[in-house]
Design a protein around this motif. Structure first.
Motif, PDB file in Angstrom:
ATOM      1  N   UNK A 359       1.027  -0.921  -0.691  1.00  0.00           N
ATOM      2  CA  UNK A 359      -0.313   0.042  -0.051  1.00  0.00           C
ATOM      3  C   UNK A 359       0.576   0.957  -0.120  1.00  0.00           C
ATOM      4  N   UNK A 360       0.229   2.630  -0.353  1.00  0.00           N
ATOM      5  CA  UNK A 360       1.191   3.493  -0.215  1.00  0.00           C
ATOM      6  C   UNK A 360       0.184   4.063   0.631  1.00  0.00           C
ATOM      7  N   UNK A 361       2.270   3.361   1.697  1.00  0.00           N
ATOM      8  CA  UNK A 361       2.452   4.021   3.242  1.00  0.00           C
ATOM      9  C   UNK A 361       3.170   5.323   3.350  1.00  0.00           C
ATOM     10  N   UNK A 362       2.761   5.471   4.722  1.00  0.00           N
ATOM     11  CA  UNK A 362       3.656   7.109   4.622  1.00  0.00           C
ATOM     12  C   UNK A 362       4.614   6.719   4.666  1.00  0.00           C
ATOM     13  N   UNK A 363       4.918   5.995   6.315  1.00  0.00           N
ATOM     14  CA  UNK A 363       6.108   5.573   7.399  1.00  0.00           C
ATOM     15  C   UNK A 363       6.482   3.941   6.782  1.00  0.00           C
ATOM     16  N   UNK A 386       7.337   2.139  -2.093  1.00  0.00           N
ATOM     17  CA  UNK A 386       6.906   3.286  -1.522  1.00  0.00           C
ATOM     18  C   UNK A 386       6.732   4.387  -2.978  1.00  0.00           C
ATOM     19  N   UNK A 387       5.308   5.301  -1.906  1.00  0.00           N
ATOM     20  CA  UNK A 387       5.576   6.713  -1.984  1.00  0.00           C
ATOM     21  C   UNK A 387       6.950   7.231  -1.998  1.00  0.00           C
ATOM     22  N   UNK A 388       7.668   8.520  -2.088  1.00  0.00           N
ATOM     23  CA  UNK A 388       8.598   8.810  -2.825  1.00  0.00           C
ATOM     24  C   UNK A 388       8.480  10.571  -1.256  1.00  0.00           C
TER      25      UNK A 388
END
Ligand code: NAI
Length: 686
Positions: A359-363, A386-388
């Motif tokens: 998933x596009x995790x924040x951490x 993961x997203x940048x």
């Protein structure tokens, strides 16, 4: 009239409202305001007085900042006495927290009505003092000896429901101020005029034993028990005088000073994450072993959706079982019910092998094996998956955070988050700032720490960060004492005597000698230039099968689980001294403690000097919360200040003269001695 105490009159009724944000402490201005309010009401006349607070607090206690100063009149006992003897009844309307001096004010009132959210207690012993305004004398008169002992000696804070059950409040109501207008008064006299409970030596003895078990070597709980006992023997006035005398004497004691220092340091650490930073919604944890599973569990517990990444199906299922075990434990301990645990586990946690469809995790937090190459590969994979914007964190204990993260496309979002084991229980979190970590990344990490209710401490990159670096140093100096003449069980006993929960050698037996061995090997101690290498622990690992408790023997023998000194280890230690050409000499406990603890403080000063820690209180917090340094000693830097920095400097100079390889006087310490700096405030903003 003081601005923090308001008085209003309504239909023969006077209402005093304490309004001293954030928590209505009984600062000097509040005390003056209360006296002025009582004067005014006495002059104007009223049929009854209601005493209440604002916001979430009635009164949260004394202003701990005033503790270090001589008491400034009017002092709280005067106000309490005036309320108890006031010509018209004073009713306490407890809108919220009533702690310490707040509860003492309430105890002097004729009637106590509380809102459901109110909390009550006399937590003074947790700050190394006893209640100082009648709490130890009035509470037992009101609720009886045993419940008063438990509240006062443990510093326990209770909710309104329990308070009502104990008879500490007369009624629980949504709006206690309105209720206080007309609530009938009890027939009983004011609290101070109630008969004292009968002396129950067994209850006193049990409380003493319990306090000694819970807070060994701490003075305040034992003194508090003595004061509760005195309630049964002495008239009120004498009991109050004894209480005040005890309070004033404890207030300036080393223990109270240490406990206050830690209290403020913790409060500041917890406050750091309350402003700024981004909220984490989804997280990835790589590695679901003992650390990863506990980190995933802790994150899920705060509402974060967590995906645990492992290498293959078998390890993925092991990770799932590791997390399930934590939920099962929490159900068993009554912290969660089975349905809530099952729901949280099912909805907030996913387990997978590999990085596909993350998933596009924040951490993401990495907790794989302590191996540089493995960790670097993990971050390369996370960078791609993961997203940048995602923050990438390593939980490494010893590896170079900068090397782990270099090569990332955006190293400013990379940092170390060093959790302590067990990660869902231990309060401490070292937030390790890499060379390129951005301020925004750190702020978000601090916000996460606050959400996890962790005490976060900022650390720079070095071997072992703050805590493990000091631990390493402490162990090294203990090893040197072994080779010069001490024995492991003696070192352990001396340091336990100082207040450490365990000695350094029994701790190694618990964590496994092979772990520390691997670290020493990685750090190249044996061949490190300018380093006094003591090979005893290496020899135990290399020449015996004693790896600690898990193998049934280590620094100690464990016969049927019972730890006993080992003749084999003693002779190995003695043999090693001979091999090094050292004539062994006796060490007494004082010398062991002095040297070992001075080594911790010395390393702490080097860490401050190098900017690895930003402030001295952080070093104290790390050692107390991560390594069982006695809280009541305040941590190694606070302790050095209480011993006296000139004395600590003198000791290090003497050690360095005798063993220049192992000791180095920190310049910061020299400067602090020269300038008379208070070590508690190193690095603090003025
Ligand atoms: P562990 O051996 O219990 O768990 C490591 C887990 O990582 C295993 O489940 C393994 O299957 C998994 N793993 C290994 N390579 C992987 C990869 N490439 N991708 C995904 N998963 C992989 O180890 P533990 O004790 O949990 O330690 C993990 C990390 O936490 C280490 O860096 C350690 O230094 C650090 N740490 C450990 C503490 C402790 O007291 N155990 C305390 C603080 C930090």
């Amino acid at each position: 009239m003081s601005e923090c105490v308001h008085t209003s009159f309504d239909d023969g009724l006077a209402i005093i409202t304490i309004d001293n944000p954030p928590v209505n402490v009984t600062s000097h201005a509040v005390r003056e305001g209360l006296m002025a309010a009582l004067d005014k009401i006495e002059a104007a006349g009223a049929t009854r007085v209601i005493l209440t607070g604002t916001g979430k607090s009635f009164v949260a206690g004394a202003d701990a900042k005033e503790f270090a100063l001589p008491p400034q009149p009017p002092v709280l006992p005067e106000i309490v006495e005036r309320i108890e003897n006031f010509p018209v009844p004073v009713i306490a309307a407890l809108n919220g927290t009533a702690l310490g001096g707040g509860l003492e004010l309430a105890l002097a009132c004729r009637l106590r009505l509380a809102a459901p959210q109110a909390t009550l207690g006399l937590p003074e012993v947790t700050l190394g003092v006893v209640p100082g305004a009648g709490g130890t004398q009035r509470l037992p008169r009101l609720i009886g000896l045993a419940p008063a002992l438990s509240l006062i000696a443990e510093g326990r804070v209770i909710g309104a429901v329990e308070a009502e059950r104990l008879g500490l409040i007369d009624g629980l109501m949504d709006d206690p101020v309105t209720a206080a207008r007309s609530h009938p008064l009890p027939e009983r006299p004011v609290t101070g005029a109630l008969p004292a409970p009968a002396l129950d030596p067994q209850a006193i003895e049990t409380a003493r034993r319990e306090a000694n078990r819970r807070n060994p070597r701490q003075d305040a709980p034992q003194k508090a028990i003595g004061l509760v006992e005195a309630t049964c023997r002495l008239p009120l006035a004498q009991g109050l005088a004894l209480e005040r005398e005890t309070f004033l004497a404890l207030k300036t004691s080393d223990q109270a000073s240490a406990l206050r220092h830690v209290f403020f340091a913790e409060r500041a650490a917890l406050a750091q994450g309350k402003t700024g930073g981004a909220e984490i919604g989804k997280a990835v944890v790589v590695g679901g072993g003992s650390m990863g599973a506990a980190i995933a569990y802790a994150l899920a517990g705060t509402g974060i959706e967590v995906t645990v990444v492992e290498t293959d199906t078998a390890s993925r299922e092991r990770a799932r079982a590791n997390v399930a075990k934590l939920y099962a434990e929490s159900v068993k301990r009554g912290k969660m019910n089975a349905e809530a645990a099952a729901a949280e586990e099912a909805t907030r946690l996913r387990f997978q092998s590999g990085y596909d469809a993350l998933p596009a995790a924040d951490l993401a937090i990495e907790a794989v094996f302590e191996d540089m190459d493995v960790k670097r590969q993990v971050f390369t994979a996370l960078d791609a998956a993961l997203p940048q914007s995602a923050i990438l964190a390593t939980n490494t204990s010893f590896l170079d955070v900068n090397r782990i993260g270099d090569g990332l496309s955006n190293p400013s979002r990379f940092l170390g988050l060093h959790f302590f084991s067990p990660a869902h229980v231990m309060k401490l979190l070292e937030v390790v700032r890499g060379a390129q970590t951005s301020a925004a990344t750190v702020t978000t990490a601090l916000r996460l720490a606050a959400r996890l209710k962790k005490i976060a401490v900022l650390a720079g990159v070095c071997d072992g960060f703050i805590g493990n670096r000091i631990l390493t140093r402490y162990r090294q100096i203990c090893d040197i004492m072994l080779i010069e003449g001490a024995l492991p069980w003696q070192v352990d006993a001396a340091l336990r005597g100082f207040g450490m929960a365990m000695g350094p050698y029994e701790v190694q037996d618990l964590s496994g000698l092979d772990i520390a061995y691997a670290n020493r090997k990685r750090l190249g101690w044996r061949t490190k230039p300018g380093f006094r290498y003591i090979p005893i622990a290496d020899r135990i690992v290399e020449e015996t099968s004693r790896l600690g408790r898990k193998t049934g023997a280590g620094w100690y023998d464990y016969d049927n689980g019972k730890q006993t000194p080992s003749a084999l280890i003693d002779s190995l230690v003695i043999g090693e001294s001979a091999r090094a050409g050292i004539t062994r000499r006796p060490f007494d406990d004082d010398e062991i403690v002095r040297r070992a603890i001075t080594a911790m403080s010395e390393e702490g000063f080097h860490i401050l000097e190098e900017g690895i820690a930003a402030k001295s209180a952080d070093i104290d917090l790390v050692m107390i919360h991560g390594y069982a340094f006695p809280r009541w000693r305040g941590g190694p830097i606070h302790y050095a200040g209480r011993v006296g920095l000139p004395e600590i400097l003198h000791r290090i100079e003497a050690y360095a003269a005798a063993d220049p390889l192992s000791w180095k006087v920190p310049d910061l310490l020299r400067r602090a001695v020269r300038e008379g700096v208070d070590p508690d405030s190193f690095g603090e903003q003025p």
